[in-house]
Design an enzyme around this catalytic site. Structure first.
Site, mmCIF file in Angstrom:
data_model
loop_
_atom_site.group_PDB
_atom_site.id
_atom_site.type_symbol
_atom_site.label_atom_id
_atom_site.label_comp_id
_atom_site.label_asym_id
_atom_site.label_seq_id
_atom_site.Cartn_x
_atom_site.Cartn_y
_atom_site.Cartn_z
ATOM 1 C CB SER A 24 4.934 -7.380 -0.370
ATOM 2 O OG SER A 24 4.659 -8.224 0.571
ATOM 3 N N GLY B 131 2.503 -12.198 0.987
ATOM 4 C CA GLY B 131 0.945 -13.001 0.506
ATOM 5 C C GLY B 131 1.473 -14.201 1.041
ATOM 6 C CD GLU C 222 -5.307 -6.490 -4.068
ATOM 7 O OE1 GLU C 222 -4.589 -6.025 -4.769
ATOM 8 O OE2 GLU C 222 -5.860 -4.939 -3.584
ATOM 9 C CB CYS D 279 -1.847 -3.087 -5.976
ATOM 10 S SG CYS D 279 -3.231 -2.802 -5.800
HETATM 11 P P1 NAI Z 1 4.726 -5.786 3.689
HETATM 12 O O1 NAI Z 1 3.512 -6.619 2.055
HETATM 13 O O2 NAI Z 1 5.743 -5.925 4.136
HETATM 14 O O3 NAI Z 1 3.448 -5.109 4.179
HETATM 15 C C1 NAI Z 1 1.727 -4.733 3.950
HETATM 16 C C2 NAI Z 1 1.149 -5.534 5.183
HETATM 17 O O4 NAI Z 1 1.409 -6.618 5.889
HETATM 18 C C3 NAI Z 1 1.821 -4.637 6.852
HETATM 19 O O5 NAI Z 1 0.997 -4.125 7.494
HETATM 20 C C4 NAI Z 1 2.821 -4.942 7.146
HETATM 21 O O6 NAI Z 1 3.347 -4.795 8.540
HETATM 22 C C5 NAI Z 1 2.401 -6.607 6.801
HETATM 23 N N1 NAI Z 1 3.812 -7.688 7.051
HETATM 24 C C6 NAI Z 1 4.677 -7.643 6.823
HETATM 25 N N2 NAI Z 1 5.224 -8.733 6.741
HETATM 26 C C7 NAI Z 1 3.967 -9.040 7.472
HETATM 27 C C8 NAI Z 1 4.185 -11.157 7.863
HETATM 28 N N3 NAI Z 1 5.400 -11.306 8.013
HETATM 29 N N4 NAI Z 1 2.991 -11.466 8.283
HETATM 30 C C9 NAI Z 1 1.597 -10.577 8.920
HETATM 31 N N5 NAI Z 1 2.046 -9.669 8.300
HETATM 32 C C10 NAI Z 1 3.301 -8.718 7.980
HETATM 33 O O7 NAI Z 1 4.765 -4.895 2.075
HETATM 34 P P2 NAI Z 1 5.765 -3.688 2.305
HETATM 35 O O8 NAI Z 1 7.536 -4.138 2.941
HETATM 36 O O9 NAI Z 1 5.364 -2.530 2.474
HETATM 37 O O10 NAI Z 1 6.302 -3.008 0.206
HETATM 38 C C11 NAI Z 1 7.209 -4.477 0.002
HETATM 39 C C12 NAI Z 1 6.394 -4.452 -1.912
HETATM 40 O O11 NAI Z 1 5.297 -4.753 -1.613
HETATM 41 C C13 NAI Z 1 6.367 -2.902 -2.015
HETATM 42 O O12 NAI Z 1 7.443 -2.301 -2.902
HETATM 43 C C14 NAI Z 1 4.777 -2.787 -3.394
HETATM 44 O O13 NAI Z 1 5.800 -3.919 -4.653
HETATM 45 C C15 NAI Z 1 4.655 -4.061 -2.505
HETATM 46 N N6 NAI Z 1 2.790 -4.399 -1.522
HETATM 47 C C16 NAI Z 1 2.127 -4.248 -2.316
HETATM 48 C C17 NAI Z 1 1.087 -3.152 -1.843
HETATM 49 C C18 NAI Z 1 -0.157 -3.839 -2.371
HETATM 50 O O14 NAI Z 1 -1.174 -2.994 -2.913
HETATM 51 N N7 NAI Z 1 -0.132 -5.124 -3.542
HETATM 52 C C19 NAI Z 1 1.012 -2.571 -1.094
HETATM 53 C C20 NAI Z 1 2.141 -2.706 -0.252
HETATM 54 C C21 NAI Z 1 2.563 -2.678 -0.475
HETATM 55 MG MG MG Z 2 7.715 -5.979 3.803
#
Ligand code: NAI
Ligand code: MG
Length: 484
Positions: free
Chosen positions: A242, A246, A263, A297
């Site tokens: 997300s 990021g 990304e 994404c």
């Molecule tokens: P997220 O960004 O929280 O999770 C992605 C990864 O980051 C997971 O492995 C998670 O454990 C890790 N993570 C979470 N918080 C972190 C932190 N503070 N420091 C380091 N790593 C951390 O995404 P989430 O909560 O699963 O989904 C939320 C929204 O993000 C979705 O609704 C979507 O809009 C977007 N998203 C975008 C993606 C893409 O491919 N660009 C993939 C997944 C989600």
């Molecule tokens: Mg999250």
């Protein structure tokens, strides 16, 4: 008695059957080439989002575990991997690629069970592309000086890699393959809802006899990811997820020597001109937003249709949506599987409500949904304002917002009017229009008369809030090297 087919010949199990493998009831952390119990003492359950049943117990890495993994990666980097001749490194990476192909069925089924995606996608897209990435980067390992003529490419050291749940094995391969080819060692953390194929990859890496500690795979949620980002002995962070996280990562590493590629999200514009082959475009729209539950994404979540063909496109799209099969991800006829998690379904449902409150018209085909699990019907909104939240914000589900346009300049301006810039699509019969649009649109990838096509040789990455750095192709090598 076993059931026999009419010819009495034994048939191989179908790719989508669950009989040809067993998951372990519990998975530990893969550190230094061994399975280690978490020092944190903590575990969490991973489930199948299509029926909410528990699949396995997963170790949760705490700070001490992250430290152990980074130390194992450092040791392997200093003593083995950075000293190994590049052609030797390549042999290991080729071995991973070949083993992945051999075990493709197993990986595809587990990917669908843990992530909810239709087996057709995991079988035909995720797993073959993951293997292709390892093959591709294996080929570069001993040719880095040719990729960057006049430079002296050297590895960065230990890479901390954090990946999301939408393409679990594919994202692991996008991260691990170029890192290893360039001579780095790795600590990878899969998403908390989809750890299983990364853990199977750890088993496969053991089978490939990679030197201990070259690849470490640790499981856990955001806190584990943050501990990896903040570890002082990590040289590079590669993140996909997300935009919110990021930005947190950018803040955490500011002022350190850590390199990063991010990304992040997207809100891709898919643009249909009146001169496009409409039936083909409709299929491309469906592929761009409904397959993989819209958990992409680069999904084509904003559709811009030239006004004169709007009614025709919407009519054909609704007709096509009626034949989309929503249901069991392990059924090979399924088009749209389960939403990855209860949380994600909550986000999508929130946006369905917002869209209606904003005054847009919502359409969903009347299909039955399974009683258990997390599901969303394919959805489209018409009469959407450019300023509407459903047209501006990433929904990450099978939800399409449709708007119209009259002129090329207007649609370019509308398409670029978003904080994101990951991908876009153009459908037209005119090559000149394609070139005009692709030079003026601020998006990392633009597909013309197709959508969501991937290849290990083409770079992928975003503009603006979609992140920075490129993965794939020669560009993807540069992200794991010092180029002096
Ligand atoms: P997220 O960004 O929280 O999770 C992605 C990864 O980051 C997971 O492995 C998670 O454990 C890790 N993570 C979470 N918080 C972190 C932190 N503070 N420091 C380091 N790593 C951390 O995404 P989430 O909560 O699963 O989904 C939320 C929204 O993000 C979705 O609704 C979507 O809009 C977007 N998203 C975008 C993606 C893409 O491919 N660009 C993939 C997944 C989600
Ligand atoms: Mg999250």
């Amino acid at each position: 008695m076993a059931k026999k087919n009419t010819t009495n010949w034994p048939l191989a199990p179908a790719p989508e059957s669950k009989d040809h493998f067993k998951l372990k009831p519990q998975y530990e952390l893969f550190i230094g080439g061994k399975w280690q119990k978490p020092k944190s003492g903590k575990y969490f359950d991973t489930i199948n989002p299509a029926n909410e049943q528990k699949l396995a117990r997963i170790a949760e890495a705490g700070e001490a575990d992250v430290d152990a993994a980074v130390k194992a990666a450092r040791k392997a980097y200093d003593n083995v991997w950075s000293k190994m001749p590049a052609a030797e490194r390549a042999k290991y990476i080729y071995r991973i690629a070949r083993l992945l192909q051999e075990k493709a069925r197993h990986f595809a089924v587990v990917e669908s069970m843990n992530g909810g995606k239709a087996i057709r996608e995991s079988r035909d897209v995720d797993i073959p592309l993951a293997a292709a990435h390892f093959f591709y980067y294996a080929g570069w390992a001993d040719k880095l000086q040719y990729a960057f003529p006049g430079k002296n490419p050297t590895p960065l050291g230990v890479a901390g890699q954090i990946i999301p749940w939408n393409f679990p094995l594919l994202m692991a391969s996008w991260k691990i393959a170029p890192a290893l080819a360039c001579g780095n060692t790795v600590v990878l953390k899969p998403a908390e809802t989809t750890p299983l194929t990364a853990l199977l990859l750890a088993e496969l890496i053991q089978e490939a006899e990679l030197p201990d500690g070259v690849v470490n795979i640790i499981t856990g949620a955001g806190a584990t990811g943050a501990a990896l980002v903040n570890h002082p002995d990590v040289n590079k962070i590669a993140f996909t997820g997300s935009t919110g996280v990021g930005k947190l990562i950018q803040k955490s590493i500011a002022g350190t020597a850590k390199k990063a590629t991010l990304e992040l999200g997207g809100k891709a514009a898919n643009i249909i001109f009146a001169d496009a082959t409409i039936d083909q475009a409709v299929e491309g729209i469906v592929n761009g937003i409904y397959f993989n539950q819209g958990h992409v994404c680069c999904a084509g979540s904003r559709l811009y249709v030239e006004e004169s063909v709007h009614d025709e496109v919407v009519r054909k799209l609704k007709h096509r949506m009626k034949s989309l099969v929503v249901g069991d991800p392990l059924d090979k006829n399924t088009d749209i599987g389960a939403i990855n998690s209860k949380e994600q379904l909550g986000i999508i449902n929130k946006y369905l409500k917002i869209g209606q409150e904003e005054g847009a018209d919502m359409y969903q085909p009347a299909c039955d949904l399974p009683g258990k699990g997390y599901w969303c019907r394919p959805t489209l909104f018409t009469n959407v304002a450019q300023s509407a939240r459903i047209a501006q914000e990433e929904i990450f589900g099978p939800v399409l917002a449709i708007q119209t346009f009259r002129t090329v300049d207007e649609v370019i301006q509308k398409a670029n009017n978003t904080p994101y810039g990951l991908s876009a699509g153009v459908w037209t019969d005119k090559g000149s229009k394609i070139f005009n649009l692709t030079t003026k649109m601020r998006a990392g990838v633009i597909w013309a008369n197709t959508f969501n096509k991937f290849d290990p040789t083409s770079p992928f990455g975003g503009y603006k809030e979609s992140g920075y750095g490129r993965e794939g192709g020669v560009h993807g090598l540069g992200a794991y090297l010092n180029l002096n």
